[in-house]
Structure formats: structure tokens, C-alpha cells
Design an enzyme around this catalytic site. Sequence first.
Site, mmCIF file in Angstrom:
data_model
loop_
_atom_site.group_PDB
_atom_site.id
_atom_site.type_symbol
_atom_site.label_atom_id
_atom_site.label_comp_id
_atom_site.label_asym_id
_atom_site.label_seq_id
_atom_site.Cartn_x
_atom_site.Cartn_y
_atom_site.Cartn_z
ATOM 1 N N ASP A 137 -6.460 -4.242 0.984
ATOM 2 C CA ASP A 137 -7.584 -4.313 2.052
ATOM 3 C C ASP A 137 -8.250 -5.604 1.918
ATOM 4 O O ASP A 137 -8.612 -6.152 3.095
ATOM 5 C CB ASP A 137 -8.408 -3.098 2.056
ATOM 6 C CG ASP A 137 -7.619 -2.014 2.136
ATOM 7 O OD1 ASP A 137 -6.994 -1.412 3.053
ATOM 8 O OD2 ASP A 137 -7.788 -0.997 1.144
ATOM 9 N N ASP A 141 -0.643 -4.729 3.267
ATOM 10 C CA ASP A 141 -1.125 -3.436 3.617
ATOM 11 C C ASP A 141 -0.602 -3.251 5.402
ATOM 12 O O ASP A 141 -0.939 -4.141 5.980
ATOM 13 C CB ASP A 141 -2.654 -3.562 4.013
ATOM 14 C CG ASP A 141 -3.235 -2.128 4.394
ATOM 15 O OD1 ASP A 141 -2.399 -1.420 5.073
ATOM 16 O OD2 ASP A 141 -4.249 -1.850 4.179
ATOM 17 N N ILE A 165 -0.371 -1.352 7.840
ATOM 18 C CA ILE A 165 -1.370 -1.004 8.806
ATOM 19 C C ILE A 165 -2.829 -0.607 8.312
ATOM 20 O O ILE A 165 -3.002 0.331 7.549
ATOM 21 C CB ILE A 165 -0.927 0.267 9.832
ATOM 22 C CG1 ILE A 165 0.343 0.024 10.520
ATOM 23 C CG2 ILE A 165 -1.982 0.420 10.767
ATOM 24 C CD1 ILE A 165 0.737 1.147 11.276
ATOM 25 N N ASP A 166 -3.835 -1.672 8.453
ATOM 26 C CA ASP A 166 -5.120 -1.260 8.006
ATOM 27 C C ASP A 166 -5.818 -0.740 8.971
ATOM 28 O O ASP A 166 -5.990 -1.429 10.220
ATOM 29 C CB ASP A 166 -5.644 -2.674 7.528
ATOM 30 C CG ASP A 166 -7.140 -2.154 6.409
ATOM 31 O OD1 ASP A 166 -7.219 -1.073 6.063
ATOM 32 O OD2 ASP A 166 -7.919 -2.924 6.395
ATOM 33 N N GLU A 177 0.894 -1.426 -0.173
ATOM 34 C CA GLU A 177 -0.130 0.229 -0.062
ATOM 35 C C GLU A 177 0.796 1.242 0.002
ATOM 36 O O GLU A 177 0.700 2.276 -0.906
ATOM 37 C CB GLU A 177 -1.022 0.026 1.170
ATOM 38 C CG GLU A 177 -1.772 1.237 1.183
ATOM 39 C CD GLU A 177 -2.598 1.656 2.502
ATOM 40 O OE1 GLU A 177 -3.630 2.286 2.371
ATOM 41 O OE2 GLU A 177 -2.246 1.011 3.523
ATOM 42 N N THR A 222 -5.511 2.696 9.678
ATOM 43 C CA THR A 222 -4.727 3.820 10.120
ATOM 44 C C THR A 222 -5.240 5.020 10.806
ATOM 45 O O THR A 222 -4.751 5.558 11.567
ATOM 46 C CB THR A 222 -3.792 4.416 8.783
ATOM 47 O OG1 THR A 222 -3.138 3.334 8.108
ATOM 48 C CG2 THR A 222 -2.776 5.390 9.227
#
Length: 298
Positions: free
Chosen positions: A236, A106, A108-109, A83, A111
Site C-alpha cells: 500500500d 497491490d 487493486i488498492d 498482496e 477493493t
Amino acid sequence: MSPNEDVNPLDLEHFMSVALKLVHEAGEMIVKALDDRSTVEAKSANEPEGHASAILTETDTNVEKHIISGLASKFPEHRFIGEESMSDATDGQIAQFSHQPTWIIDPIDGTMNFVHANPLVCTSVALTVNRHVVLGIVNNPVTRSCYTAIKGKGAFLNGSKLLKTSGIEDLGQAMIFMELSAGAHEHKRQVALDNVAAFMEKAHAIRCPGPAALDIAWVGAGSGDAFFHFSIHVWDMAAGALIVTEAGGAVLDPSGKEFDMMSRGIVAAATPQLAKEVVEHLKIYVALPRDYPEHCPL
């Protein structure tokens, strides 16, 4: 690896082992940074998809680098879609998605949750071979909940608990996860409000926890019954979608067609029947551009 070559199951187990170690190390970085309230950097001064699409933290970048460098050192022939590394793409699209083993990450999904010190954050990692997802990891390091799946081998929580969806078929008995994008342009906001109104009338419950990858994994775990979203990305959805299907659930495009992981939208549900009923009541928001021009089923 040729386009027609299947991956060895033993290789998949090895890939999972290496990736899990890196994801748990990344989780330690995330937990530490949550306490520090990491510095926030803006991706875009004016992001029409909403405020959550316009933030980037040092931790996002550091976590992605840690995972990619660790995987690349073990598997130098593999490719990567991340990402944060994609944030520099000029046209917003993935330049290449090959048949070679490709990790989709990803760091940190959630954020937006992260910058507010909310514990609902996760790291999502998927591996594709021949453009199909064969391995998925969604890890919340704060709650120590790690959801995993290998194609054809089932889905698990923390490596031991076999996951099964709730089995709910009727929307009237279902808890629905969705997202409300604060700061989005008027059309996207109105679509979200129309969907809230529809599902408040039809569903048993609606929740908006935040991280799409975690919401999808929860459907696989039976901690909710369905999830839908528009304008999210392959990083995601890919890992969570495999977890749902391996747990007995279904994933569709919001249009009701076959799920396309590059299409920017998903309906994930405990059963095919529930997925179809969710689709029937959805007002759709179409996000452009696609992540990748070609159709890419799970």
C-alpha cells in the site's frame, strides 16, 4: 545483483516502461470489471482490522497474475511480493525480502471502493533494489491518472507533468487524508475516532477517500497535504512513499521515527514540518505482525 551494486539508470527506465504497459493493461481489466460488479470472495470470516481487510475479488487475483507473469517473462531473475499471493501466508509475514530486484504489487488498492463501483481505485507497483525503493507507480485507470517516480529523477503525472507537493507547513492550513475502518475491533475504532476529533480541531480539512496508495500519491501531487494510516502494508505504501519524497515531501513512521516500509504505518506530508506536526497530534494504533521482521527504510 550483489547487495552493493547500484541499478543502471537505463535499466530503471526500461523497468518502468515494461511495468507501465502492464499496469495500463491491468487498468483496462479493472475498468471493465467495475461495470460487471465482480464476484466478491471473503478472505476471512472475522477480520479484526475491518471489513476492507476481509474482501478479495476475482479481479484482484487476475490483475496480480497479469502483472507478475508479464514482469517475470521479461525479468526472470526478479522477485515478487504481491498482496493477493501473500493472503495465503500462515503467519501474515513476508518470508523473504532479498537484495535482488523485487516488485511489490497491490493489484487493486481500494477493493472496498471497487466492490461498491466507486471510481477511487488504483494499482500500486514498486520496485526495490538492495531493499530500497527505486521505482513507483500508482495508477487510477478510471480517472486516467498515473503517478510515477524513479529514485532521483522526480515524480510525474501521466509521464509529463512534474509533481510538487503543496509546500504547506502549518497543520491549520492542511487537508488531511485518513482512513476510517468500518468493522474493526473496538480499540482500532476508538483510535480512529480520537484522531478524527483531534484533526477536526487542528486541521483545515479532513477527507477519507479510501485507497491508501492513491491518498499518498495525492500528497505528492499537491492534491492534499498529509496522510496517515496504521495497519496497512508495504504494497500500500512503497510506491506512494517514493512519489511523495521525489515530489519534495516527507514520510515518517507514525511514531516520528524514520519511515520503515515494513512497519505497517506511515505519515506522508507535503513538508517535513507538517509531517512532524501531524505526528505530534496522532494517537497511534500499532498493527502486528510487521510485514517483515527487519527494519527497511525507503
